[in-house]
Enzyme design. Sequence first.
Site, PDB file in Angstrom:
ATOM      1  N   GLU A 170       0.818  -1.214   0.000  1.00  0.00           N
ATOM      2  CA  GLU A 170       0.000   0.000   0.000  1.00  0.00           C
ATOM      3  C   GLU A 170       0.856   1.270   0.000  1.00  0.00           C
ATOM      4  OE1 GLU A 170      -3.618   0.020   0.392  1.00  0.00           O
ATOM      5  OE2 GLU A 170      -3.233  -2.042  -0.223  1.00  0.00           O
ATOM      6  N   HIS A 211      12.451   9.359  18.003  1.00  0.00           N
ATOM      7  CA  HIS A 211      11.384  10.120  18.660  1.00  0.00           C
ATOM      8  C   HIS A 211       9.985   9.797  18.126  1.00  0.00           C
ATOM      9  CE1 HIS A 211       9.850  14.332  20.075  1.00  0.00           C
ATOM     10  NE2 HIS A 211       8.888  13.451  20.029  1.00  0.00           N
TER      11      HIS A 211
HETATM   12 ZN   LIG Z   1       6.926  13.662  20.536  1.00  0.00          ZN
END
Ligand SMILES: [Zn+2]
Length: 272
Positions: A170, A211
């Site tokens: 996809e 992060h």
């Molecule tokens: Zn963050």
Amino acid sequence: MFNHHPPFLRTMAKTSHDMWTKGWAEANGGNLSLRLSPDELKGESGMEPKNDWQPLSAPLPNLSGAWFLVSGTGRHLRNIALFPEKNTGLIELDAAGANWRTRWGFEPTGRPTSELEAHLQTHAVIRETSQDVDHAVIHTHTPHLIALTYALANLDSAKLTKLLWQMHAECIVGFPQGIEFLPWMMAGTTAIADATAAAMRRRKLAIWQFHGVVGVGRNLDAAFGLIDMAEKAAQIWFLAMSAGGVQTRLTDAQLLAIARNFKVTPDPLILA
Ligand SMILES: [Zn+2]
């Protein structure tokens, strides 16, 4: 004000709840913003300014007078559905796009997300590049995409994009422009805001090393869906690795065939 829970508040509540149930929004992790059209605010009252104008690091003239629904700093996304007036707020920009102030929410006292600059700079870019179609920005902590940035050394945008395209058919249709890889930067800084907004000139997804991820779209569903798709590709990679390693993958020819079939043009620097 908002006795009737307007659609933009409901979509924010649903998306933030989905982010929590997906495991993307631990504690106060993640933040969302939605640019609202004047029509969506028609008929709302009781939204007197709640604070003085606050300056942005640089003016964003194409967001002159714009209104945004934004998650609050330090607030938990899983609580937005329960207490939207506490965990989100409405802000407006002044005529120069240089200052913002709160018009509703963040009860009893609070502020928008600490990533407000990244959100607003990104909104300024996507408003221009999408010809005013894209209205939503999501930042969240998707575990498999983050784990990829630990598992693989020397990542760059091309390598990361190719890997995700190869691991889930996809992906080349969902984000033919690729995903931007941004090396670690301190969260909440002008540097990460600038880099993220610049990335969105070319793409709709960016990963912040160690992060999280940022995704944009015409609405929160679209931005959420793109992130979900990339996260699933990363998850498939980990599943294959844990089953003994990735033995085979979509070839360049297969990826190009998918792109042709769905009439999308992949970033030519990544696949041609
Ligand atoms: Zn963050």
